[in-house]
Write a protein that holds these residues in place. Structure first.
Motif, short mmCIF file in Angstrom:
data_model
loop_
_atom_site.label_atom_id
_atom_site.label_comp_id
_atom_site.label_asym_id
_atom_site.label_seq_id
_atom_site.Cartn_x
_atom_site.Cartn_y
_atom_site.Cartn_z
N GLY A 75 -12.60 -2.19 0.30
CA GLY A 75 -11.20 -1.81 0.47
C GLY A 75 -10.96 -0.34 0.70
N GLU A 99 0.82 -1.21 0.00
CA GLU A 99 0.00 0.00 0.00
C GLU A 99 0.86 1.26 0.00
OE1 GLU A 99 -4.06 -0.38 2.26
OE2 GLU A 99 -2.48 -1.21 3.52
N ILE A 134 -11.66 0.49 -11.33
CA ILE A 134 -10.76 -0.42 -10.63
C ILE A 134 -10.30 -1.55 -11.54
CG2 ILE A 134 -12.66 -1.79 -9.68
CD1 ILE A 134 -9.32 -0.94 -7.96
N TYR A 173 -10.34 -7.33 -4.72
CA TYR A 173 -10.28 -7.48 -6.17
C TYR A 173 -9.17 -8.44 -6.59
CZ TYR A 173 -12.58 -3.10 -5.09
OH TYR A 173 -13.38 -2.14 -4.53
N THR A 213 -7.53 -6.73 2.35
CA THR A 213 -7.24 -5.33 2.02
C THR A 213 -7.69 -4.97 0.61
OG1 THR A 213 -5.29 -5.55 3.45
CG2 THR A 213 -5.42 -3.59 2.07
N CYS A 214 -7.56 -5.92 -0.31
CA CYS A 214 -7.93 -5.67 -1.71
C CYS A 214 -8.69 -6.89 -2.22
CB CYS A 214 -6.68 -5.41 -2.55
SG CYS A 214 -7.02 -5.10 -4.30
N ARG A 250 -3.51 3.00 -3.98
CA ARG A 250 -3.23 1.92 -3.01
C ARG A 250 -3.49 0.55 -3.63
NH1 ARG A 250 -5.84 0.63 1.01
NH2 ARG A 250 -7.76 1.83 0.68
N MET A 251 -4.61 0.41 -4.31
CA MET A 251 -4.93 -0.87 -4.92
C MET A 251 -3.91 -1.24 -5.99
SD MET A 251 -7.60 -1.88 -3.28
CE MET A 251 -6.94 -1.03 -1.83
#
Length: 687
Positions: free
Chosen positions: A544, A481, A609, A522, A519-520, A562-563
């Protein structure tokens, strides 16, 4: 007669005054010619022929006129007064001189006599003083001799007393040493007995603590064997609070054992805690067995329903075929109806048959998250396999959190937790690809930490190793991140250390993936929709997003950054090569990058995203994917640009920049027929 005498005396006095004045005047005139003493005891007599005939009586003085009578030169000068008396100056001077000398002589004799008397008296006094001094000196010497003798006697007495005192002190010191030695021997013996007792108690305590820890871990293992995660939480909740309390008490007893304060009563308490934990384990096992039995029965029931449905649908199909020969029914309508129904049956049967198998592998079901009636709607956002993966990872984190709660919630372990976090943060923050030695040093420090080796011995606490793995996994995700999102090239150095540790400790890798997915989400990939009754904040957090202290949701550009950092670190894991001399297979290799791309293409896109993460994945893994799958990967890229990209573009949104960059990347890659290696990737056999 008297009156006349008085008158004569006045005249003489007056004449003497004149005489003195005249004498002084002449003396001043002859003072330059006279070089000898003329007055006093040291004066020199002047011969008669030196006397001048000039007499001062003929000179006037102060207006007084004296009568001068001429005298023959052979006669002596004389002075006449008014009374007729004549004086001879020389005679007067001689008489005065004689008289003066006589007086001086007499004075000198008197002085000499006085000096002689004084000298005699002085001699007498000196003699007296000398005698007195001799007597005093003799007396002083006598006193000094007496004092010396007295001092010598006193010194001898003091020396004797000191010798007696010294011998007495030596005796006392020897006695004290003997008493101290005996006391120390008694204390050593008592301490030895106490140590033996403590050692016995400690040896009794260790198996009890190990048994409790083993039971605690067995409970976690049993919880993993539960097939219905929807029921596991409520079933475990009553035991969770009790286990935390038992664990806290057991850790307190272990601390007492380490500090040497353990008592027999504490050992009995530890034994009681161990038995209580075993009782909870047995009860929990029974509950899990019952849940699994119920779950298996439900699966069997569903399988039976599927078989019955298949039989019924086959019967309906046969009836439809029979009805197709009747003249009043259209052949095309019968065919459409038969085909549609049969296809639906086959699809449903396939889904139902697949669900139990997948559930048996992951111990989760889609129905445990959303109602069965909404499963079809959910498939728009996620497939069942991805959903199972996501739920398993979150359950793993929850179980691990419960397992480490005795350590994380105890105040007595605060220092230990700080030392473990320090041992993690320092090497992780220093990871870089500056050299092989530098990277190897950071890896070895983290490897030793997870192995419970010095300098930070994580084995000091039963949950110490698990706590370190949990903390290290979370720290690596935070690096994605914070660090990789700003410096994408740093992803490969961090990924190299992660892959090496994943080889050594597979459970650490599972925790790392779970934190990645939390956290992610995806990265699974999964796009859960907002559930009924779910607040916007909870929904965005599940996607997230982060919220500030004032309740403001994270800005979209920061969220995408971040992602992107997390995706680049995750993608770097899949393409990072093993260390030299490591023969084991890659713990999370390139096939996972292919799986993610295939899975994301089967989900309804989110333009912002999805475009960002697909571009990050292709930039990091595209070169390796093209090299590994030279025929299939170009087809996937063509599918992306011809079908998936138009779907994202038709949905629109705020992803103009990411969409444009993705389109340009895909066109360039297909035109050139290759994708360049990512920036920052470590050379082959770097370490």
């Amino acid at each position: 007669m008297n009156g006349e005498t008085q008158h004569n005396m006045n005249d003489i006095t007056s004449d003497f005054t004149c005489l003195k004045v005249s004498a002084l005047c002449k003396a001043s005139r002859i003072s330059d010619a006279v070089r000898h003493v003329t007055i006093g005891p040291d004066s020199v007599l002047i011969p008669d022929y030196h006397v001048d005939n000039e007499n001062i009586e003929n000179e006037p003085n102060n207006g007084i006129t004296k009568e001068v009578r001429p005298q023959p030169r052979s006669q002596s000068p004389k002075i006449s007064t008014r009374s007729g008396i004549t004086f001879s100056i020389k005679k007067i001077l001689l008489e005065n001189e004689v008289q003066r000398r006589e007086e001086v002589k007499q004075n000198m004799q008197r002085r000499l006599q006085s000096m002689m008397r004084a000298e005699a008296e002085l001699r007498e006094q000196m003699a007296v003083i000398r005698n007195t001094m001799i007597a005093d000196r003799e007396h002083q010497e006598s006193l000094e001799k007496d004092e010396i003798a007295r001092l010598e006697a006193e010194e001898e007495h003091v020396a004797q007393q000191n010798e007696i005192k010294r011998k007495h002190e030596q005796q006392l010191h020897a006695q004290r040493i003997l008493e101290r030695k005996e006391k120390l021997e008694r204390e050593v013996e008592e301490q030895r007995i106490r140590n033996q007792e403590k050692q016995v108690l400690f040896e009794k305590m260790l198996p009890l603590h190990a048994s409790f820890t083993s039971t605690y871990q067995n409970i976690s293992t049993v919880s993993k064997s539960c097939k219905d995660r929807n029921i596991l939480g409520p079933a475990f909740a009553p035991h969770s609070v009790k286990l935390k309390e038992l664990s806290k008490r057991m850790e307190g007893l272990l601390e007492r054992a380490k500090s040497g304060e353990l008592t027999e009563e504490d050992v009995n308490t530890a034994e009681s805690l161990a038995k209580h934990s075993e009782s909870i384990l047995n009860t929990f096992k029974q509950e899990i067995d019952r849940i699994n039995a119920t779950y298996d029965a439900e699966v069997a029931r569903r399988e039976e329903e599927v078989r019955q449905a298949q039989a019924q649908m086959q019967l309906m199909a046969s009836k439809a075929q029979e009805a197709a020969v009747q003249p009043d029914q259209s052949p095309s309508e019968t065919s459409i109806e038969s085909t549609g129904v049969e296809g639906q049956i086959t699809a449903n049967a396939s889904e139902e048959n697949r669900a139990p198998e997948t559930t048996n592998q992951t111990h989760l079901s889609v129905e445990s998250v959303v109602p069965e009636s909404k499963t079809d709607d959910l498939l728009e956002f996620v497939d069942k396999v991805s959903l199972h993966t996501y739920l398993d990872s979150q359950q793993l984190l929850e179980n691990h959190k419960i397992m480490c709660s005795p350590l994380t919630q105890s105040e007595s372990t605060k220092k230990f937790r700080f030392e473990c976090q320090k041992a993690i943060n320092i090497p992780v923050n220093a990871i870089s690809g500056v050299s092989r030695e530098h990277l190897m040093d950071k890896y070895e420090k983290l490897h030793n930490l997870l192995g419970g080796k010095p300098p930070t011995n994580a084995n000091q606490h039963p949950q110490g190793i698990q706590f370190c793995k949990h903390t290290l996994a979370k720290k690596f995700v935070n690096q994605g991140e914070a660090l990789v999102s700003s410096k994408p090239e740093m992803a490969f150095s961090v990924a190299a250390v992660i892959v090496a540790l994943w080889n050594d400790y597979p459970d650490f890798g599972e925790l790392l993936l779970a934190y990645f997915y939390k956290t992610c989400p995806y990265l699974v990939p999964i796009f859960l929709p907002q559930q009924q009754g779910q607040s916007n904040e909870d929904y965005y957090k599940s996607l997230g997003y982060k919220y500030s202290e004032d309740g403001t949701v994270e800005r979209q550009d920061k969220f995408l950054k971040r992602m992107s950092g997390l995706m680049r670190l995750y993608a770097a894991l899949t393409v990072t090569r093993q260390r030299k001399l490591v023969t084991s297979s890659h713990p999370h290799g390139l096939q996972n990058a292919w799986r993610w791309l295939a899975a994301i293409l089967n989900i309804e896109p989110r333009p912002d995203i999805c475009a960002t993460l697909i571009l990050d994945m292709l930039e990091v893994t595209g070169h390796a994917l093209w090299k590994t799958y030279p025929k299939q990967f170009p087809k996937l890229l063509a599918l992306l640009i011809t079908q998936y990209y138009p779907r994202m573009h038709s949905i629109g949104g705020t992803a103009g920049g990411p969409l444009a960059r993705l389109e340009q990347f895909l066109k360039n890659s297909l035109t050139k027929g290759s994708i360049p290696p990512p920036d920052g990737q470590l050379p082959q056999n770097f370490w």
